[in-house]
Design an enzyme around this catalytic site. Structure first.
Site, PDB file in Angstrom:
ATOM      1  NE  ARG A  82      51.510  11.395  25.703  1.00 15.36           N
ATOM      2  CZ  ARG A  82      52.316  10.555  26.316  1.00 15.36           C
ATOM      3  NH1 ARG A  82      52.446   9.322  25.859  1.00 15.36           N
ATOM      4  NH2 ARG A  82      52.989  10.915  27.396  1.00 15.36           N
ATOM      5  CE1 TYR A 134      56.962  31.197  32.178  1.00 13.77           C
ATOM      6  CE2 TYR A 134      57.415  30.730  29.861  1.00 13.77           C
ATOM      7  CZ  TYR A 134      56.691  31.405  30.829  1.00 13.77           C
ATOM      8  OH  TYR A 134      55.700  32.271  30.459  1.00 13.77           O
ATOM      9  CE  LYS A 151      51.787  32.311  19.691  1.00 13.80           C
ATOM     10  NZ  LYS A 151      52.984  31.516  20.031  1.00 13.80           N
ATOM     11  CB  THR A 194      50.015  34.790  23.563  1.00 13.18           C
ATOM     12  OG1 THR A 194      50.353  33.513  24.077  1.00 13.18           O
ATOM     13  CG2 THR A 194      48.874  35.398  24.352  1.00 13.18           C
ATOM     14  CB  ALA A 216      53.043  17.206  16.422  1.00 10.25           C
ATOM     15  N   GLY A 217      52.482  20.324  18.246  1.00 11.84           N
ATOM     16  CA  GLY A 217      51.519  21.409  18.330  1.00 11.84           C
ATOM     17  C   GLY A 217      52.042  22.698  17.740  1.00 11.84           C
ATOM     18  CG  ASN A 262      55.197  35.692  17.605  1.00 11.50           C
ATOM     19  OD1 ASN A 262      55.553  36.126  16.501  1.00 11.50           O
ATOM     20  ND2 ASN A 262      56.027  35.621  18.631  1.00 11.50           N
TER      21      ASN A 262
END
Length: 274
Positions: free
Chosen positions: A154, A219, A68, A64, A130-131, A89
């Protein structure tokens, strides 16, 4: 029975990772009592040392953030999708080396399948953000037949996704959060995938909720404002725990060579997966 096979999730912070609960539930369901899955705190710089020092019991690692990109660079071989996406990952022991994959793609596909998205009739998708998570989401959407993606972001960082879209044969467009017709864009799409924190959508989530099918990878807290608004409109929406589950399924298969009991793995998650 003693532990003979191990796997672990690498990241920093890592204390609250749900991956051990998911994987260990999968081992228990198949009677793999000699398998154990744990957490290891590890940043990107530490990853090569941690993996290289792992004893032969370790079959693989989930990775994680923030590791990565380091995982992909460390690997001795990689899947095509991990190379295209630019991050991994998953690391799997292969002989004397390590194979890198990105099962976040499986996570997106599995979560979308839960709300009936197995193809895109009009070939149109909206991708919010866009990450790092946007890249496997775009790959997954391409497998479902997307021909045109509108990225809502943004800044011009959105254009970082354009080469991947081109490689996947997907037409690319960028709009900002304050574009006047955002609700119309969302309403005309087949599916919308949001990869940004809920706080970033405070002013626009009611517009984005016009999409007929929605995956919000967040979540916590649950339901997110976007998902809640979608449900109130009667749209189908699913959250990030479903994505977490399905990316773990792919890893489980790579680590053990076995098909997991997905229901048992899902039961290890909090009751917010759908």
């Amino acid at each position: 029975m003693s532990i003979e096979h191990r796997a672990a999730v690498l990241g920093d912070p890592i204390e609250h990772s749900l991956s051990p609960a998911i994987h260990n539930a999968g081992y228990a369901a198949l009677g793999l009592s000699d398998w154990e899955y744990t957490r290891i705190r590890c940043n990107a710089e530490e990853l090569p040392g941690v993996v290289n020092s792992a004893d032969a019991q370790f079959a693989g690692f989930s990775v994680t953030m923030p590791g990565k990109f380091a995982a992909l660079n460390f690997a001795t071989s990689t899947s095509e999708r991990a190379r295209l996406i630019g991050s991994a990952n998953t690391l799997v022991r292969r002989g004397e080396g390590w194979f890198a994959d990105n099962t976040d793609c499986d996570g997106v596909l599995g979560a979308l399948a839960e709300i009936g998205v197995t193809d895109l009739p009009n070939g149109r998708a909206v991708l919010v953000g866009a990450g790092g998570t946007a890249r496997p989401a775009l790959w997954a959407l391409a497998q479902l037949g997307v021909t045109h993606v509108t990225v809502v972001a943004r800044s011009e960082r959105a254009y970082d996704l354009e080469p991947l879209a081109a490689a996947l044969g997907v037409e690319f467009a960028w709009v900002t959060f304050d574009v006047p017709n955002l609700a119309d864009i969302a309403g005309a799409t087949d599916v919308l995938v949001s990869t940004v924190p809920s706080a970033a959508l405070v002013s626009v989530y009611t517009y984005l909720a016009r999409a007929p099918k929605i995956l919000d990878v967040i979540y916590d807290p649950w339901p997110t404002p976007l998902v809640d608004a979608a449900w109130k409109r009667g749209s189908d929406a699913v959250g990030g725990l479903s994505m977490l589950l399905h990316q773990a399924v792919g890893q489980f298969e790579l680590f053990t060579g076995r098909t997991p009991d997905v229901a048992a793995m899902r039961a290890a998650l909090p009751d917010v997966a759908s």
